[in-house]
Enzyme design. Structure first.
Site, PDB file in Angstrom:
ATOM      1  N   TYR A 166     -15.921  -1.744   6.929  1.00 50.10           N
ATOM      2  CA  TYR A 166     -14.482  -1.442   6.931  1.00 50.10           C
ATOM      3  C   TYR A 166     -13.839  -1.903   8.239  1.00 50.10           C
ATOM      4  O   TYR A 166     -12.873  -2.681   8.232  1.00 50.10           O
ATOM      5  CB  TYR A 166     -14.249   0.069   6.736  1.00 50.10           C
ATOM      6  CG  TYR A 166     -12.850   0.513   7.107  1.00 50.10           C
ATOM      7  CD1 TYR A 166     -11.740   0.056   6.401  1.00 50.10           C
ATOM      8  CD2 TYR A 166     -12.629   1.388   8.182  1.00 50.10           C
ATOM      9  CE1 TYR A 166     -10.453   0.445   6.749  1.00 50.10           C
ATOM     10  CE2 TYR A 166     -11.341   1.787   8.534  1.00 50.10           C
ATOM     11  CZ  TYR A 166     -10.249   1.311   7.817  1.00 50.10           C
ATOM     12  OH  TYR A 166      -8.978   1.694   8.171  1.00 50.10           O
TER      13      TYR A 166
ATOM     14  N   GLY B 217       0.816  -1.224   0.000  1.00 49.26           N
ATOM     15  CA  GLY B 217       0.000   0.000   0.000  1.00 49.26           C
ATOM     16  C   GLY B 217       0.841   1.262   0.000  1.00 49.26           C
ATOM     17  O   GLY B 217       0.382   2.323   0.423  1.00 49.26           O
ATOM     18  N   GLY B 218       2.056   1.177  -0.519  1.00 46.58           N
ATOM     19  CA  GLY B 218       2.980   2.313  -0.478  1.00 46.58           C
ATOM     20  C   GLY B 218       2.612   3.457  -1.406  1.00 46.58           C
ATOM     21  O   GLY B 218       3.204   4.538  -1.312  1.00 46.58           O
ATOM     22  N   ALA B 219       1.632   3.234  -2.291  1.00 47.03           N
ATOM     23  CA  ALA B 219       1.182   4.339  -3.159  1.00 47.03           C
ATOM     24  C   ALA B 219      -0.021   5.058  -2.549  1.00 47.03           C
ATOM     25  O   ALA B 219      -0.585   5.958  -3.164  1.00 47.03           O
ATOM     26  CB  ALA B 219       0.853   3.817  -4.553  1.00 47.03           C
ATOM     27  N   GLY B 220      -0.415   4.652  -1.339  1.00 37.00           N
ATOM     28  CA  GLY B 220      -1.543   5.295  -0.667  1.00 37.00           C
ATOM     29  C   GLY B 220      -1.080   6.456   0.196  1.00 37.00           C
ATOM     30  O   GLY B 220       0.104   6.829   0.199  1.00 37.00           O
ATOM     31  N   PHE B 221      -2.010   6.991   0.952  1.00 38.91           N
ATOM     32  CA  PHE B 221      -1.755   8.191   1.765  1.00 38.91           C
ATOM     33  C   PHE B 221      -0.690   7.920   2.839  1.00 38.91           C
ATOM     34  O   PHE B 221       0.385   8.547   2.851  1.00 38.91           O
ATOM     35  CB  PHE B 221      -3.092   8.626   2.379  1.00 38.91           C
ATOM     36  CG  PHE B 221      -3.011   9.629   3.479  1.00 38.91           C
ATOM     37  CD1 PHE B 221      -2.260  10.787   3.357  1.00 38.91           C
ATOM     38  CD2 PHE B 221      -3.730   9.423   4.661  1.00 38.91           C
ATOM     39  CE1 PHE B 221      -2.208  11.726   4.386  1.00 38.91           C
ATOM     40  CE2 PHE B 221      -3.692  10.353   5.679  1.00 38.91           C
ATOM     41  CZ  PHE B 221      -2.931  11.495   5.555  1.00 38.91           C
ATOM     42  N   ILE B 222      -0.943   6.958   3.716  1.00 38.88           N
ATOM     43  CA  ILE B 222       0.017   6.697   4.795  1.00 38.88           C
ATOM     44  C   ILE B 222       1.219   5.925   4.255  1.00 38.88           C
ATOM     45  O   ILE B 222       2.365   6.184   4.616  1.00 38.88           O
ATOM     46  CB  ILE B 222      -0.652   5.930   5.956  1.00 38.88           C
ATOM     47  CG1 ILE B 222      -1.854   6.710   6.489  1.00 38.88           C
ATOM     48  CG2 ILE B 222       0.350   5.664   7.088  1.00 38.88           C
ATOM     49  CD1 ILE B 222      -2.704   5.958   7.500  1.00 38.88           C
ATOM     50  N   GLY B 223       0.949   4.964   3.356  1.00 36.79           N
ATOM     51  CA  GLY B 223       2.028   4.139   2.806  1.00 36.79           C
ATOM     52  C   GLY B 223       3.117   4.981   2.158  1.00 36.79           C
ATOM     53  O   GLY B 223       4.318   4.708   2.333  1.00 36.79           O
TER      54      GLY B 223
ATOM     55  N   LYS C 153     -11.068  -4.895   9.020  1.00 36.16           N
ATOM     56  CA  LYS C 153      -9.771  -4.638   9.649  1.00 36.16           C
ATOM     57  C   LYS C 153      -9.643  -5.448  10.951  1.00 36.16           C
ATOM     58  O   LYS C 153      -8.568  -5.972  11.252  1.00 36.16           O
ATOM     59  CB  LYS C 153      -9.588  -3.148   9.953  1.00 36.16           C
ATOM     60  CG  LYS C 153      -9.388  -2.266   8.730  1.00 36.16           C
ATOM     61  CD  LYS C 153      -8.105  -2.538   7.954  1.00 36.16           C
ATOM     62  CE  LYS C 153      -6.851  -2.148   8.685  1.00 36.16           C
ATOM     63  NZ  LYS C 153      -5.646  -2.275   7.807  1.00 36.16           N
TER      64      LYS C 153
ATOM     65  N   THR D 127      -6.327   0.137  12.574  1.00 41.03           N
ATOM     66  CA  THR D 127      -7.039   1.366  12.909  1.00 41.03           C
ATOM     67  C   THR D 127      -7.686   1.263  14.285  1.00 41.03           C
ATOM     68  O   THR D 127      -7.976   0.154  14.758  1.00 41.03           O
ATOM     69  CB  THR D 127      -8.130   1.610  11.836  1.00 41.03           C
ATOM     70  OG1 THR D 127      -9.058   2.579  12.302  1.00 41.03           O
ATOM     71  CG2 THR D 127      -8.926   0.332  11.541  1.00 41.03           C
ATOM     72  N   ASP D 128      -7.977   2.422  14.895  1.00 44.12           N
ATOM     73  CA  ASP D 128      -8.731   2.416  16.152  1.00 44.12           C
ATOM     74  C   ASP D 128     -10.211   2.102  15.914  1.00 44.12           C
ATOM     75  O   ASP D 128     -10.952   1.853  16.860  1.00 44.12           O
ATOM     76  CB  ASP D 128      -8.580   3.758  16.888  1.00 44.12           C
ATOM     77  CG  ASP D 128      -9.098   4.956  16.104  1.00 44.12           C
ATOM     78  OD1 ASP D 128      -9.475   4.795  14.930  1.00 44.12           O
ATOM     79  OD2 ASP D 128      -9.142   6.067  16.682  1.00 44.12           O
ATOM     80  N   GLU D 129     -10.636   2.105  14.640  1.00 41.68           N
ATOM     81  CA  GLU D 129     -12.063   1.870  14.371  1.00 41.68           C
ATOM     82  C   GLU D 129     -12.496   0.448  14.740  1.00 41.68           C
ATOM     83  O   GLU D 129     -13.682   0.177  14.903  1.00 41.68           O
ATOM     84  CB  GLU D 129     -12.383   2.173  12.900  1.00 41.68           C
ATOM     85  CG  GLU D 129     -12.039   3.615  12.560  1.00 41.68           C
ATOM     86  CD  GLU D 129     -12.639   4.106  11.247  1.00 41.68           C
ATOM     87  OE1 GLU D 129     -13.667   3.561  10.818  1.00 41.68           O
ATOM     88  OE2 GLU D 129     -12.054   5.039  10.667  1.00 41.68           O
TER      89      GLU D 129
HETATM   90  P1  NAD Z   1      -5.278   4.516   1.184  1.00 35.44           P
HETATM   91  O1  NAD Z   1      -6.645   4.110   0.767  1.00 35.44           O
HETATM   92  O2  NAD Z   1      -4.835   5.935   0.971  1.00 35.44           O
HETATM   93  O3  NAD Z   1      -4.195   3.597   0.477  1.00 35.44           O
HETATM   94  C1  NAD Z   1      -4.335   2.209   0.360  1.00 35.44           C
HETATM   95  C2  NAD Z   1      -3.297   1.711  -0.648  1.00 35.44           C
HETATM   96  O4  NAD Z   1      -3.427   0.284  -0.688  1.00 35.44           O
HETATM   97  C3  NAD Z   1      -3.549   2.226  -2.067  1.00 35.44           C
HETATM   98  O5  NAD Z   1      -2.325   2.666  -2.636  1.00 35.44           O
HETATM   99  C4  NAD Z   1      -4.079   1.010  -2.802  1.00 35.44           C
HETATM  100  O6  NAD Z   1      -3.754   0.977  -4.188  1.00 35.44           O
HETATM  101  C5  NAD Z   1      -3.418  -0.134  -2.048  1.00 35.44           C
HETATM  102  N1  NAD Z   1      -4.186  -1.379  -2.162  1.00 35.44           N
HETATM  103  C6  NAD Z   1      -5.520  -1.548  -1.923  1.00 35.44           C
HETATM  104  N2  NAD Z   1      -5.880  -2.809  -2.180  1.00 35.44           N
HETATM  105  C7  NAD Z   1      -4.753  -3.459  -2.582  1.00 35.44           C
HETATM  106  C8  NAD Z   1      -4.480  -4.791  -2.996  1.00 35.44           C
HETATM  107  N3  NAD Z   1      -5.454  -5.713  -3.055  1.00 35.44           N
HETATM  108  N4  NAD Z   1      -3.221  -5.114  -3.330  1.00 35.44           N
HETATM  109  C9  NAD Z   1      -2.219  -4.190  -3.293  1.00 35.44           C
HETATM  110  N5  NAD Z   1      -2.422  -2.910  -2.935  1.00 35.44           N
HETATM  111  C10 NAD Z   1      -3.673  -2.555  -2.581  1.00 35.44           C
HETATM  112  O7  NAD Z   1      -5.175   4.123   2.717  1.00 35.44           O
HETATM  113  P2  NAD Z   1      -4.449   4.886   3.929  1.00 35.44           P
HETATM  114  O8  NAD Z   1      -5.362   5.915   4.465  1.00 35.44           O
HETATM  115  O9  NAD Z   1      -3.080   5.252   3.504  1.00 35.44           O
HETATM  116  O10 NAD Z   1      -4.378   3.707   4.996  1.00 35.44           O
HETATM  117  C11 NAD Z   1      -3.302   2.769   4.973  1.00 35.44           C
HETATM  118  C12 NAD Z   1      -3.505   1.757   6.077  1.00 35.44           C
HETATM  119  O11 NAD Z   1      -3.564   2.400   7.344  1.00 35.44           O
HETATM  120  C13 NAD Z   1      -4.796   0.945   5.965  1.00 35.44           C
HETATM  121  O12 NAD Z   1      -4.506  -0.381   6.302  1.00 35.44           O
HETATM  122  C14 NAD Z   1      -5.723   1.592   6.965  1.00 35.44           C
HETATM  123  O13 NAD Z   1      -6.649   0.662   7.471  1.00 35.44           O
HETATM  124  C15 NAD Z   1      -4.744   2.040   8.018  1.00 35.44           C
HETATM  125  N6  NAD Z   1      -5.150   3.212   8.812  1.00 35.44           N
HETATM  126  C16 NAD Z   1      -5.571   4.358   8.181  1.00 35.44           C
HETATM  127  C17 NAD Z   1      -5.905   5.470   8.933  1.00 35.44           C
HETATM  128  C18 NAD Z   1      -6.315   6.765   8.281  1.00 35.44           C
HETATM  129  O14 NAD Z   1      -6.727   7.705   8.975  1.00 35.44           O
HETATM  130  N7  NAD Z   1      -6.215   6.915   6.961  1.00 35.44           N
HETATM  131  C19 NAD Z   1      -5.842   5.414  10.328  1.00 35.44           C
HETATM  132  C20 NAD Z   1      -5.406   4.226  10.941  1.00 35.44           C
HETATM  133  C21 NAD Z   1      -5.053   3.151  10.162  1.00 35.44           C
END
Ligand code: NAD
Length: 346
Positions: free
Chosen positions: A155, A7-13, A159, A130-132
């Site tokens: 969701y 998930g490194g292309a996501g927000f936290i990743g 999780k 997540t805390d959810e």
């Molecule tokens: P996000 O939706 O911004 O990013 C998720 C990433 O995962 C995307 O780049 C997506 O392409 C990738 N992904 C999704 N399904 C996939 C699959 N089947 N195979 C490979 N890659 C896949 O999410 P985020 O907000 O960055 O959250 C990242 C993690 O942190 C999640 O596990 C989320 O539950 C957890 N989290 C998020 C928050 C928050 O506030 N955003 C808080 C606590 C925990």
């Protein structure tokens, strides 16, 4: 360490990938690039020889096995997930598939590598949750590492399921896992379907600023870079099997977050002031959790973590980042579902 980040292309990743490289680690980013992904978030590091990208779905087991065999990571940081509660209400199946089955495949592929390497104690499988999963708080109290699971949305239920699998792989197979449950994140590069970027971008476009119900739901906000620092600390310092609750101790009602963003925008873009005139109350999310709050005493005392951002400073920095980075967010506005109200079904 060579860290396999999912998930490194996501927000936290993407924040984790950059923080890990900055600390001298190698990173293999495994991401299948769903609607929520943005490779542009990694433009700064794409040319770094210590960074590799693998476009792989974590549910594709043969591809995952190849990635583990090719790269032989020392640790896994598992962030890939479907992450938007509203989308989980409209289409829960993808959440079960990615968050539960995907985590199963990650655990099993990691276990194969770990066993092939002779079960090193130094290996880590870090599951980012997540805390959810803890459900909803009343006016008082906080979640911590001992809080009972009580997920209430598709969701958070998916999780929670993944958290249980991760602990089972530790208890049953001895896989050296660590697990973190974090509160709501905010900051640069958050996909424009979550409260803070939606508010900023709608305000700039003079569109309504949607508030679910009365806007009295409370979240405990943490800047994404503070979360990334906490995660790397847990990865490198925590004992196998450990759990940490992570939060910024910065509780705020949704309506107050939106009002604060409006005041910051009034200062930065006075021509649109008062932006708060755009606030529009809309029908609430079904099963909307009332309050989340984290007691982060364990990570603060055991690992010495402290967040660097205050909420006010972090929100100002976030608004400034969106104002300066239209080229990042504009292409995302036309992605599936962005700008429409999702998750209303009961
Ligand atoms: P996000 O939706 O911004 O990013 C998720 C990433 O995962 C995307 O780049 C997506 O392409 C990738 N992904 C999704 N399904 C996939 C699959 N089947 N195979 C490979 N890659 C896949 O999410 P985020 O907000 O960055 O959250 C990242 C993690 O942190 C999640 O596990 C989320 O539950 C957890 N989290 C998020 C928050 C928050 O506030 N955003 C808080 C606590 C925990």
């Amino acid at each position: 360490m060579k860290i396999l980040v999912t998930g490194g292309a996501g927000f936290i990743g993407s924040a984790v990938v950059k923080a890990a490289l900055a600390k001298g680690h190698e990173v293999v980013n495994v991401d299948c690039l769903t609607y929520a992904a943005c490779l542009a978030s990694l433009d700064d590091v794409a040319g770094d020889p210590r960074y590799t990208f693998e476009k792989v779905d974590i549910c594709d087991r043969p591809a995952l096995n190849r990635v583990f065999e090719t790269h032989q990571p020392d640790a896994v940081m598992h962030l890939a997930a479907e992450s938007h509660v509203d989308r989980s209400i409209d289409g829960p199946e993808t959440f079960v598939q990615t968050n539960v089955m995907g985590t199963f495949h990650m655990l099993d592929a990691a276990r194969s590598l770990w066993e092939a390497k002779g079960r090193p104690d130094t290996f880590r499988f870090h599951h980012i949750s997540t805390d959810e999963v803890f459900g909803s708080l009343g006016e008082t109290g906080k979640f911590d590492e001992e809080t009972r699971y009580d997920p209430r949305s598709p969701y958070s239920a998916s999780k929670a399921g993944s958290d249980h699998l991760v602990r089972a792989w530790h208890e049953t197979y001895g896989l050296p896992i660590v697990l973190t449950n974090c509160s709501n994140n905010y900051g640069p590069r958050q996909f424009p379907e979550k409260l803070i970027p939606v508010t900023i971008l709608n305000a700039l476009a003079r569109k309504p600023l949607p508030i679910y119900g009365a806007g009295l739901n409370v979240r405990d906000w943490l800047h994404v870079e503070d979360h990334a620092e906490a995660l790397l600390l847990v990865l490198t310092k925590a004992e196998p099997g450990a759990t940490y609750a992570i939060g910024g101790e910065a509780e705020a009602k949704n309506i107050d977050i939106v009002q604060t963003l409006c005041r910051i925008l009034d200062d930065r873009r006075p021509d649109g002031a008062p932006h708060a005139d755009l606030i529009t109350h809309v029908i609430d999310r079904p099963g909307h959790d009332q309050r989340y709050a984290i007691d982060p005493s364990r990570i603060r005392t055991e690992l010495g973590w402290t967040p660097a951002h205050t909420l006010q400073q972090g929100l100002e920095e976030t608004v400034d980042w969106y104002l300066a980075n239209q080229a990042w967010w504009e292409p995302l506005q036309s992605r599936d579902g962005v700008g429409t109200r999702l998750g209303q079904s009961k």
